[in-house]
Design a protein around this motif. Structure first.
Motif, mmCIF file in Angstrom:
data_model
loop_
_atom_site.group_PDB
_atom_site.id
_atom_site.type_symbol
_atom_site.label_atom_id
_atom_site.label_comp_id
_atom_site.label_asym_id
_atom_site.label_seq_id
_atom_site.Cartn_x
_atom_site.Cartn_y
_atom_site.Cartn_z
ATOM 1 N N PRO A 54 1.078 -1.457 0.061
ATOM 2 C CA PRO A 54 0.060 -0.027 0.171
ATOM 3 C C PRO A 54 1.156 1.136 0.158
ATOM 4 O O PRO A 54 0.397 2.174 -0.748
ATOM 5 C CB PRO A 54 -0.726 0.071 1.498
ATOM 6 N N ALA A 55 1.639 1.436 0.895
ATOM 7 C CA ALA A 55 2.368 2.381 0.789
ATOM 8 C C ALA A 55 3.987 2.408 1.811
ATOM 9 O O ALA A 55 4.231 1.869 2.206
ATOM 10 C CB ALA A 55 1.074 3.325 2.293
ATOM 11 N N ALA A 56 4.663 2.464 0.626
ATOM 12 C CA ALA A 56 6.082 2.830 1.156
ATOM 13 C C ALA A 56 6.391 4.025 3.020
ATOM 14 O O ALA A 56 5.424 4.858 2.808
ATOM 15 C CB ALA A 56 6.946 3.974 0.322
ATOM 16 N N MET A 57 7.477 3.500 3.614
ATOM 17 C CA MET A 57 7.407 3.816 4.479
ATOM 18 C C MET A 57 6.831 3.943 5.838
ATOM 19 O O MET A 57 6.625 4.197 6.963
ATOM 20 C CB MET A 57 8.509 5.739 4.767
ATOM 21 N N THR A 58 5.661 3.158 5.765
ATOM 22 C CA THR A 58 4.478 2.898 6.403
ATOM 23 C C THR A 58 5.155 1.612 7.703
ATOM 24 O O THR A 58 5.769 0.855 7.028
ATOM 25 C CB THR A 58 2.910 2.357 6.198
ATOM 26 N N THR A 95 6.738 -1.323 5.795
ATOM 27 C CA THR A 95 8.749 -1.288 5.986
ATOM 28 C C THR A 95 8.970 -2.223 6.152
ATOM 29 O O THR A 95 10.193 -3.496 5.871
ATOM 30 C CB THR A 95 8.750 -0.536 7.532
ATOM 31 N N LYS A 96 7.944 -3.283 7.186
ATOM 32 C CA LYS A 96 8.400 -4.882 7.441
ATOM 33 C C LYS A 96 9.123 -5.476 6.488
ATOM 34 O O LYS A 96 9.463 -6.334 6.152
ATOM 35 C CB LYS A 96 7.901 -5.216 8.643
ATOM 36 N N SER A 101 4.175 -0.011 -6.023
ATOM 37 C CA SER A 101 2.724 0.052 -4.872
ATOM 38 C C SER A 101 3.419 1.613 -5.660
ATOM 39 O O SER A 101 2.746 2.382 -6.534
ATOM 40 C CB SER A 101 3.693 1.434 -3.500
ATOM 41 N N PRO A 102 1.810 1.986 -4.936
ATOM 42 C CA PRO A 102 1.477 3.410 -5.553
ATOM 43 C C PRO A 102 1.861 4.816 -5.486
ATOM 44 O O PRO A 102 1.759 5.952 -6.193
ATOM 45 C CB PRO A 102 -0.316 3.765 -5.303
ATOM 46 N N ASP A 103 2.676 4.904 -4.678
ATOM 47 C CA ASP A 103 3.605 5.588 -4.299
ATOM 48 C C ASP A 103 4.121 6.264 -5.358
ATOM 49 O O ASP A 103 5.087 5.895 -6.330
ATOM 50 C CB ASP A 103 5.135 5.373 -3.473
ATOM 51 N N LYS A 104 4.821 7.870 -5.397
ATOM 52 C CA LYS A 104 5.807 8.359 -6.483
ATOM 53 C C LYS A 104 6.733 8.051 -6.410
ATOM 54 O O LYS A 104 7.565 7.946 -5.399
ATOM 55 C CB LYS A 104 5.683 10.064 -6.463
ATOM 56 N N GLN A 105 7.359 8.403 -7.212
ATOM 57 C CA GLN A 105 9.014 7.918 -7.043
ATOM 58 C C GLN A 105 10.220 8.769 -6.269
ATOM 59 O O GLN A 105 11.433 8.259 -5.570
ATOM 60 C CB GLN A 105 9.736 8.246 -9.133
ATOM 61 N N ALA A 106 9.992 9.604 -6.155
ATOM 62 C CA ALA A 106 10.541 10.762 -4.926
ATOM 63 C C ALA A 106 10.571 9.907 -3.482
ATOM 64 O O ALA A 106 11.284 10.031 -2.619
ATOM 65 C CB ALA A 106 9.729 12.074 -4.743
ATOM 66 N N LYS A 107 9.319 9.666 -2.814
ATOM 67 C CA LYS A 107 8.953 8.276 -1.788
ATOM 68 C C LYS A 107 9.671 7.345 -1.989
ATOM 69 O O LYS A 107 10.193 6.979 -0.693
ATOM 70 C CB LYS A 107 7.389 8.213 -2.061
ATOM 71 N N ARG A 119 16.944 5.261 2.807
ATOM 72 C CA ARG A 119 16.604 4.589 4.303
ATOM 73 C C ARG A 119 16.373 3.614 4.927
ATOM 74 O O ARG A 119 16.795 2.869 6.044
ATOM 75 C CB ARG A 119 15.245 5.884 5.067
ATOM 76 N N ASP A 120 16.117 2.694 3.817
ATOM 77 C CA ASP A 120 16.210 1.059 4.675
ATOM 78 C C ASP A 120 17.183 0.862 3.785
ATOM 79 O O ASP A 120 17.517 -1.030 4.084
ATOM 80 C CB ASP A 120 14.775 0.754 4.110
#
Length: 157
Positions: free
Chosen positions: A42-46, A50-51, A74-80, A87-88
């Protein structure tokens, strides 16, 4: 594809080309002749996503050693996605599908239950694409925690 729009084992994996976290196009065709796990989240960095991503990262050497690549979508934009990768310290491609066209084609976007309510959203899903482009596994509504261990156990990876 089943009546409910979900893919099934034996189906041909829908083709896609999407930008990765660096803006480079990545296609399923790039993996022709290799096995690849394609997972939708669903969403990066949640916390859950993340797990799941770190779980794939922690098992990546062994999966790659068995000839299996990993792609997250995911539906996230490239920058995210770029922030998530940095980060990970993720070393497998994360692809951006903001229009949800690929998510929909794979049955990974639609009605789902969230806290007891029906909502439209990303259905956490994982697929194993065989060397010939057919699906060796099609798993919907997977749990983020412990997912890779279950996947490896169930598929004898």
């Amino acid at each position: 594809m089943s009546v409910n729009g979900r893919l099934e084992v034996g189906d041909v994996a829908p083709a896609f080309t999407l930008p990765d976290s660096h803006g480079r196009p990545v296609s399923l065709a790039d993996y022709a002749g290799r096995k690849v796990i394609v997972y939708f989240y669903p969403a990066a960095m949640t916390p859950g996503c993340t797990k799941e991503a770190c779980d794939f990262q922690d098992n990546l050497t062994e999966l790659n050693g068995q000839g299996i690549d990993v792609i997250g979508i995911s539906p996230d934009k490239q920058a995210k996605l770029a922030k998530f990768v940095e980060r990970d310290e993720l070393t497998f491609p994360l692809l951006s599908d903001p229009d949800k066209e690929v998510l929909t084609a794979w049955g990974a976007f639609g009605e789902k239950k969230l806290y007891g309510k029906l909502v439209q959203g990303v259905i956490r899903s994982t697929f194993l694409v065989n060397e010939d482009g057919t699906l060796g596994a099609a798993l919907y509504n997977v749990r983020a925690t412990g997912h890779v261990a279950k996947l490896r156990r169930d598929l004898s990876l």
